[in-house]
Write a protein that holds these residues in place. Structure first.
Motif, PDB file in Angstrom:
ATOM      1  N   ALA A   1       1.224  -7.448  -4.053  1.00 28.40           N
ATOM      2  CA  ALA A   1       1.457  -5.724  -3.893  1.00 28.40           C
ATOM      3  C   ALA A   1       0.538  -5.116  -4.234  1.00 28.40           C
ATOM      4  O   ALA A   1       0.755  -4.012  -3.349  1.00 28.40           O
ATOM      5  CB  ALA A   1       2.678  -5.810  -5.422  1.00 28.40           C
ATOM      6  N   GLU A   2      -0.423  -5.197  -4.977  1.00 29.48           N
ATOM      7  CA  GLU A   2      -1.519  -4.141  -5.112  1.00 29.48           C
ATOM      8  C   GLU A   2      -2.510  -4.040  -3.656  1.00 29.48           C
ATOM      9  O   GLU A   2      -2.548  -2.923  -3.498  1.00 29.48           O
ATOM     10  CB  GLU A   2      -2.698  -4.850  -6.106  1.00 29.48           C
ATOM     11  CG  GLU A   2      -2.322  -4.796  -7.541  1.00 29.48           C
ATOM     12  CD  GLU A   2      -3.008  -5.305  -8.690  1.00 29.48           C
ATOM     13  OE1 GLU A   2      -3.616  -4.654  -9.281  1.00 29.48           O
ATOM     14  OE2 GLU A   2      -3.455  -6.421  -8.291  1.00 29.48           O
ATOM     15  N   LEU A   3      -2.556  -5.310  -3.253  1.00 31.19           N
ATOM     16  CA  LEU A   3      -3.217  -5.048  -1.825  1.00 31.19           C
ATOM     17  C   LEU A   3      -2.654  -4.562  -0.802  1.00 31.19           C
ATOM     18  O   LEU A   3      -3.133  -3.624   0.029  1.00 31.19           O
ATOM     19  CB  LEU A   3      -3.716  -6.590  -1.303  1.00 31.19           C
ATOM     20  CG  LEU A   3      -4.570  -6.962  -0.137  1.00 31.19           C
ATOM     21  CD1 LEU A   3      -5.214  -8.279  -0.222  1.00 31.19           C
ATOM     22  CD2 LEU A   3      -4.155  -6.446   1.245  1.00 31.19           C
ATOM     23  N   LEU A   4      -1.188  -4.754  -0.616  1.00 33.98           N
ATOM     24  CA  LEU A   4      -0.265  -3.830   0.130  1.00 33.98           C
ATOM     25  C   LEU A   4      -0.344  -2.519  -0.107  1.00 33.98           C
ATOM     26  O   LEU A   4      -0.484  -1.683   0.938  1.00 33.98           O
ATOM     27  CB  LEU A   4       1.303  -4.375   0.093  1.00 33.98           C
ATOM     28  CG  LEU A   4       1.307  -5.745   0.673  1.00 33.98           C
ATOM     29  CD1 LEU A   4       2.670  -6.465   0.607  1.00 33.98           C
ATOM     30  CD2 LEU A   4       0.792  -6.065   2.207  1.00 33.98           C
ATOM     31  N   ARG A   5      -0.368  -2.020  -1.444  1.00 31.61           N
ATOM     32  CA  ARG A   5      -0.416  -0.649  -1.554  1.00 31.61           C
ATOM     33  C   ARG A   5      -1.711  -0.009  -1.189  1.00 31.61           C
ATOM     34  O   ARG A   5      -1.875   1.105  -0.602  1.00 31.61           O
ATOM     35  CB  ARG A   5      -0.223  -0.521  -3.204  1.00 31.61           C
ATOM     36  CG  ARG A   5      -0.157   0.968  -3.611  1.00 31.61           C
ATOM     37  CD  ARG A   5      -0.364   1.095  -5.198  1.00 31.61           C
ATOM     38  NE  ARG A   5      -0.784   2.390  -5.421  1.00 31.61           N
ATOM     39  CZ  ARG A   5      -1.988   2.755  -5.922  1.00 31.61           C
ATOM     40  NH1 ARG A   5      -3.075   1.958  -5.628  1.00 31.61           N
ATOM     41  NH2 ARG A   5      -1.975   4.174  -6.097  1.00 31.61           N
ATOM     42  N   GLY A   6      -2.917  -0.704  -1.477  1.00 31.20           N
ATOM     43  CA  GLY A   6      -3.970  -0.071  -1.012  1.00 31.20           C
ATOM     44  C   GLY A   6      -4.284   0.086   0.415  1.00 31.20           C
ATOM     45  O   GLY A   6      -4.773   1.034   0.954  1.00 31.20           O
TER      46      GLY A   6
END
Length: 493
Positions: free
Chosen positions: A329-334
């Motif tokens: 989720a963090e990677l997709l947001r970035g």
């Protein structure tokens, strides 16, 4: 009156030159691959490079200590190990030692957790626990079809696959994606998809993750011993051995400067091609090429450190490549923020410590560390503090090991290598549309409306990566069209 013409009439005057002459503009891996292919076919090849040294994305440099080499652009080369061009060219037979770490890539998470992609599929599955069987079901069938899938992935995408069953298997997985229960396997898969830059979720990101991910368990993710410039050296040596000549520090600003060459190959971005050839091109083609889209940029940091990176999970220190993106989720947001032109406070960062696989890069305990962050295209924010903080999150105390550092913003990366428009190291967005029509729609994607002028950069199929196939395919297309020649043998023997 222009010395160029639209397709259908001879565009160049030979001006006393043999029709067996060709010019190559740009000496990145694709320009060099095109030149190798043309020179081995018997053409007299002249290469022009605007920079003081050849190599493009393969350049290496001693930045801080004259004994320690840093890879200024690319560092790890899974595509070079798998590429049909480089496999026939035989890099090991030419003195290029591709060293493979036991762990191809790692993805650390908070709390000292980490997911590890070992060369061994079984070791990877064992580490992933409950998600191990799902990882095996995803990658084991692809490994059995690896050769045919690699040839398809690294082709011009205009011909039927050699293994329809393998292509169908791959396509179905790319459309479905991967489903895991735990954070570790999800992050491990998504981190590889991050190499699609801005297209992490969906079929394109899945396809990149499947291709690079299965190579991690087959031919590996190697580093050239001594640095990436060793690949450029091997290519250049073969070119000069077959009569090719290099002109470095020679920028071609207008295509008219090459009017004496029957064939011209441009290892340039579409924007670079338009800059030097706009006045020679039909308006319709100019408009089509102007619509070519670029991906988010890379902001690069090179470190000289006094000891290995102090990862919270020591196993990460065995990996050749480390993906820092947090959970899926963090990677997709970035990545979404970068694609929308907004700088994330926690961007996706890739880190390489070459000394993990190549001890020759370590001198008196000092070693290079290579890192870049995905940022908005053209971003001019200095990345040093951002990248260092991202590493510190998973390797507390890293900052205390740093002896020297140098950072390059995404905007500055384009100055260093004009093919990296806005810092886009992939030379163009990897969307579904731009995979099918890269850089614009033509049945032979390397041709242009100018007779004898070919594009051969990573902005043409098969796209980014150090594989040489764009240059090779452009050159073989020209040899077939102009001389009715088959592709030459590439082996050093």
């Amino acid at each position: 009156m222009s010395e160029f013409s639209s397709a259908g009439r001879t565009a160049f005057s030979s001006a006393g030159r043999s029709v067996g002459h060709a010019a190559v503009v740009g000496t990145g891996p694709n320009g060099l691959a095109a030149a190798v292919t043309l020179a081995r076919a018997g053409l007299d090849v002249t290469l022009f490079e605007a920079a003081p040294e050849i190599g493009g994305g393969l350049r290496s440099e001693a930045l801080f200590d004259p004994r320690i080499v840093h890879d200024v652009c690319s560092a790890v080369h899974p595509m070079a190990a798998a590429s049909p061009f480089f496999r026939e060219f035989d890099l090991p037979g030419r003195g290029v030692d591709l060293v493979r770490p036991d762990i191809s890539y790692a993805h650390p998470l908070d709390g000292g957790r980490a997911a590890l992609a070992h060369r061994s599929l079984e070791a990877t599955c064992a580490d992933l626990g409950a998600d191990g069987p799902a990882w095996r079901r995803l990658f084991a069938p692809l490994m059995r079809h690896s050769d045919s899938l690699t040839r398809l992935f690294l082709s011009d995408l205009r011909r039927p696959p050699t293994s329809p069953a393998g292509a169908l298997l791959f396509g179905r997985r790319a459309l479905q994606g991967a489903r895991f229960h735990g954070d570790e396997a999800s992050a491990l898969f998504t981190g590889v998809a991050g190499h699609a830059v801005g297209q992490v979720s969906g079929p394109v990101g899945n396809a990149v993750a499947l291709m690079l991910g299965h190579l991690a368990h087959t031919s590996g993710w190697p580093l050239p011993r001594g640095g990436s410039a060793e690949i450029a050296r091997a290519l250049a040596d073969d070119i000069t051995a077959h009569g090719g000549t290099f002109h470095v520090g020679h920028r071609i600003s207008d295509l008219g400067e090459l009017s004496g060459f029957p064939l011209v190959f441009l290892d340039t971005s579409p924007r670079g091609f338009l800059s030097m050839a706009r006045r020679h091109l039909p308006d319709r083609y100019v408009r089509a090429l102007s619509r070519f889209r670029y991906a988010p940029g890379a902001a690069k940091v090179d470190f000289l450190v006094s000891e290995p990176i102090p990862w919270a999970n020591p196993q990460v220190g065995r990996a050749g490549t480390v993906h820092l993106g947090g959970t899926r989720a963090e990677l997709l947001r970035g990545e979404r923020l970068a694609a929308r032109g907004r700088l994330s406070d926690s961007p996706f960062v890739l880190v390489v410590d070459p000394g993990v696989a190549d001890p020759s890069r370590i001198v008196d305990g000092k070693r290079p560390v290579w890192a870049y962050a995905h940022v908005p295209n053209g971003d001019d924010t200095p990345p040093l503090d951002l990248v260092r903080a991202r590493i510190e999150r998973y390797a507390p105390g890293f900052g205390d090991t740093v002896l020297e550092s140098r950072s390059i913003t995404a905007a500055q990366y384009e100055t260093y290598n004009p093919n990296y428009v806005g810092g886009d190291i992939g030379a163009g967005e990897m969307s579904l549309r731009q995979i099918a029509v890269r850089p614009t729609f033509r049945w032979d994607p390397y041709t242009t409306p100018l007779h004898g002028v070919y594009l051969c950069s990573a902005s043409t199929p098969p796209g980014p990566g150090v594989h040489g196939m764009s240059g090779y395919l452009a050159a073989t297309s020209a040899l077939r069209r102009h001389y009715r020649l088959r592709p030459p043998a590439l082996s050093p023997r």
